[in-house]
Design an enzyme around this catalytic site. Structure first.
Site, short mmCIF file in Angstrom:
data_model
loop_
_atom_site.label_atom_id
_atom_site.label_comp_id
_atom_site.label_asym_id
_atom_site.label_seq_id
_atom_site.Cartn_x
_atom_site.Cartn_y
_atom_site.Cartn_z
N SER A 190 -10.91 -1.32 3.60
CA SER A 190 -9.88 -1.43 4.77
C SER A 190 -9.63 -0.35 5.60
O SER A 190 -8.99 0.67 4.77
CB SER A 190 -8.88 -2.45 4.61
OG SER A 190 -9.20 -3.64 4.12
N ARG A 226 0.77 -1.27 0.04
CA ARG A 226 -0.13 0.08 0.01
C ARG A 226 0.89 1.21 0.02
O ARG A 226 0.69 2.04 0.65
CB ARG A 226 -0.92 0.07 1.12
CG ARG A 226 -2.07 -1.00 1.26
CD ARG A 226 -2.85 -1.17 0.17
NE ARG A 226 -3.63 -2.48 -0.03
CZ ARG A 226 -3.05 -3.17 -0.67
NH1 ARG A 226 -2.13 -3.43 -1.44
NH2 ARG A 226 -3.85 -4.63 -0.77
N GLU A 250 -4.88 2.51 6.66
CA GLU A 250 -4.58 2.62 5.28
C GLU A 250 -5.29 3.75 4.47
O GLU A 250 -4.69 4.29 3.45
CB GLU A 250 -5.08 1.36 5.02
CG GLU A 250 -5.12 1.11 3.31
CD GLU A 250 -5.59 -0.23 2.84
OE1 GLU A 250 -5.47 -1.14 3.31
OE2 GLU A 250 -5.93 -0.32 1.59
C1 LIG Z 1 -15.70 -1.33 -1.22
C2 LIG Z 1 -14.25 -1.11 -1.23
C3 LIG Z 1 -13.45 -2.12 -1.42
C4 LIG Z 1 -11.91 -1.80 -1.53
N1 LIG Z 1 -11.09 -2.84 -1.58
C5 LIG Z 1 -9.73 -2.68 -1.75
C6 LIG Z 1 -8.73 -3.79 -2.08
O1 LIG Z 1 -9.30 -4.90 -2.08
N2 LIG Z 1 -7.51 -3.42 -2.12
C7 LIG Z 1 -7.13 -2.09 -1.98
O2 LIG Z 1 -5.83 -2.00 -2.05
N3 LIG Z 1 -7.75 -1.05 -1.65
C8 LIG Z 1 -9.37 -1.36 -1.57
N4 LIG Z 1 -9.89 -0.23 -1.33
C9 LIG Z 1 -9.71 1.02 -1.17
C10 LIG Z 1 -9.44 2.01 -2.65
O3 LIG Z 1 -10.51 1.60 -3.52
C11 LIG Z 1 -8.03 1.64 -3.35
O4 LIG Z 1 -6.93 2.00 -2.64
C12 LIG Z 1 -7.82 2.52 -4.63
O5 LIG Z 1 -6.69 2.31 -5.29
C13 LIG Z 1 -8.12 3.98 -4.17
O6 LIG Z 1 -8.13 4.66 -5.41
P1 LIG Z 1 -9.25 6.03 -5.51
O7 LIG Z 1 -8.93 6.55 -6.90
O8 LIG Z 1 -10.27 5.98 -4.83
O9 LIG Z 1 -8.02 7.12 -4.75
P2 LIG Z 1 -8.45 8.17 -3.86
O10 LIG Z 1 -9.23 7.55 -2.56
O11 LIG Z 1 -9.27 9.23 -4.51
O12 LIG Z 1 -6.90 8.72 -3.47
C14 LIG Z 1 -6.17 7.98 -2.78
C15 LIG Z 1 -4.97 8.54 -2.47
O13 LIG Z 1 -4.30 8.33 -4.07
C16 LIG Z 1 -4.11 9.86 -4.29
N5 LIG Z 1 -4.20 9.86 -5.82
C17 LIG Z 1 -5.50 9.47 -6.59
N6 LIG Z 1 -5.50 9.84 -7.71
C18 LIG Z 1 -4.19 10.38 -7.96
C19 LIG Z 1 -3.56 10.73 -8.94
N7 LIG Z 1 -4.08 10.86 -10.35
N8 LIG Z 1 -2.29 11.31 -8.95
C20 LIG Z 1 -1.93 11.28 -7.37
N9 LIG Z 1 -2.20 10.89 -6.50
C21 LIG Z 1 -3.55 10.30 -6.57
C22 LIG Z 1 -4.91 10.67 -3.42
O14 LIG Z 1 -4.40 11.98 -3.44
C23 LIG Z 1 -4.80 9.96 -2.23
O15 LIG Z 1 -3.69 10.26 -1.57
C24 LIG Z 1 -11.31 -0.58 -1.44
C25 LIG Z 1 -12.33 0.56 -1.07
C26 LIG Z 1 -13.65 0.21 -1.12
C27 LIG Z 1 -14.76 1.35 -0.80
#
Ligand SMILES: Cc1cc2nc3c(=O)[nH]c(=O)nc-3n(C[C@H](O)[C@H](O)[C@H](O)COP(=O)(O)OP(=O)(O)OC[C@H]3O[C@@H](n4cnc5c(N)ncnc54)[C@H](O)[C@@H]3O)c2cc1C
Length: 300
Positions: A224, A173, A295
């Site tokens: 998580s 992560r 996380e």
């Molecule tokens: C139902 C559910 C299930 C999930 N299951 C998992 C799983 O199995 N495994 C897992 O790892 N995660 C899981 N997650 C967490 C999440 O979906 C992941 O970590 C995902 O990769 C986050 O992506 P996001 O676009 O939503 O990022 P955001 O939440 O929008 O941002 C997260 C971080 O990434 C940065 N970021 C986002 N986009 C960019 C960009 N273009 N450039 C630079 N920085 C950026 C943000 O600034 C922030 O620091 C889950 C979440 C939910 C709600």
């Protein structure tokens, strides 16, 4: 008028714009400035923010963040609606930062390639997955870096850069992009393992059914809440054994279905979630001597 205000007029930037709908927790006050730029608008926007001394936060799907209910005093750039180009380029997939992970997984499967199935149940975007190195630690362990070739980003000095998967130092992560101030624009993924689309589809459905059984997918959560502690049991095990399943702080509740997930019961604030997280960390530490680390990322 400062630079960002003139851009606001020219490009439809919004002011004091509510962020809760842009997060899966449905929590978050207004952004001072809010933008959904196209790829060619990113650099001018970032430059304007820099000149005006405005802090920038990038959000993909907002599925791994807790946004302050008091709002965010800066520019929030959301990628999920405007940076959505996805195409095949020979034995690579090129995906803009805002492309959703389920869409990427289904695209690879439709092209007849395995290896992306683990992304289908993660509701984030390519940008979020790349910087966090999103993935699975249970079921079939795999993380984004396993399929990533390289990433195009605008770094903290506002220089466009290309970094290979190895150069971003992917870990559990984490990568060196996370918290660095870099903005991911797009990423290239390797198509390596050819497979039968029907079979991939079946494996994908099985994986989704397994998630549905174990995770509260019908609630507002951020997945998580805490990382898996190194060498120990899963974070959810400690939380459950500490008797915290179902406990709550106002609208925030430890999910009765999966103890490492916190649900917003409808009116939770970021302070409710923070208080619940603090309680979890203290209780688990007192009981097991294990320090849980968040996380989710805090955005304020
Ligand atoms: C139902 C559910 C299930 C999930 N299951 C998992 C799983 O199995 N495994 C897992 O790892 N995660 C899981 N997650 C967490 C999440 O979906 C992941 O970590 C995902 O990769 C986050 O992506 P996001 O676009 O939503 O990022 P955001 O939440 O929008 O941002 C997260 C971080 O990434 C940065 N970021 C986002 N986009 C960019 C960009 N273009 N450039 C630079 N920085 C950026 C943000 O600034 C922030 O620091 C889950 C979440 C939910 C709600």
């Amino acid at each position: 008028m400062n630079r960002i205000e003139s851009l606001a007029l020219a490009r439809g930037l919004r002011e004091r714009y509510p962020l809760a709908p842009y997060t899966t927790w449905r929590i978050g006050g207004p952004a001072r400035w809010f933008a959904e730029p196209e790829a060619d608008e990113l650099l001018p926007l970032l430059r304007a923010a820099r000149e005006d001394g405005v802090r920038v936060h990038v959000l993909g799907r907002g599925s791994n963040v807790l946004v302050d209910s008091a709002g965010v005093d800066g520019l929030v750039i959301v990628t999920r609606n405007s940076l959505v180009r996805l195409e095949r380029d020979g034995d690579r997939i090129v995906a803009d930062a805002g492309v959703s992970l389920p869409r990427l997984a289904k695209f690879a499967a439709a092209e007849g390639f395995r290896g992306f199935e683990f992304l289908v149940g993660i509701p984030g975007t390519v940008g979020g997955a790349v910087v966090i190195n999103a993935g699975l630690t249970v079921y079939r362990p795999r993380a984004t870096a396993a399929v990533l070739e390289d990433v195009e980003a605008i770094d903290a000095q506002l220089v466009p850069v290309v970094r290979t998967a190895a150069e971003i130092a992917p870990g559990y992560r984490s990568t060196n992009l996370l918290g660095s101030g870099a903005c991911v624009v797009r990423a290239r993924f390797r198509l390596e393992e050819a497979g039968d689309p029907e079979e991939i589809h079946r494996a994908t459905l099985e994986h989704l059914a397994e998630r549905k059984r174990k995770q509260p997918l019908d609630r507002f959560t951020a997945g998580s809440t805490f990382k898996q502690p190194e060498g120990g049991r899963p974070a959810g095990w400690y939380i459950e054994e500490a008797g915290l399943k179902g406990t709550y702080e106002n609208g925030a509740r430890v999910s009765p279905k999966h103890a490492n997930w916190i649900e917003n019961r409808g009116d939770a604030t970021s302070a409710d979630v923070r208080r619940l997280m603090d309680r979890i960390v203290e209780t688990v530490h007192a009981r097991f001597g294990v320090t849980l680390e968040p996380e989710v990322r805090f955005v304020s």
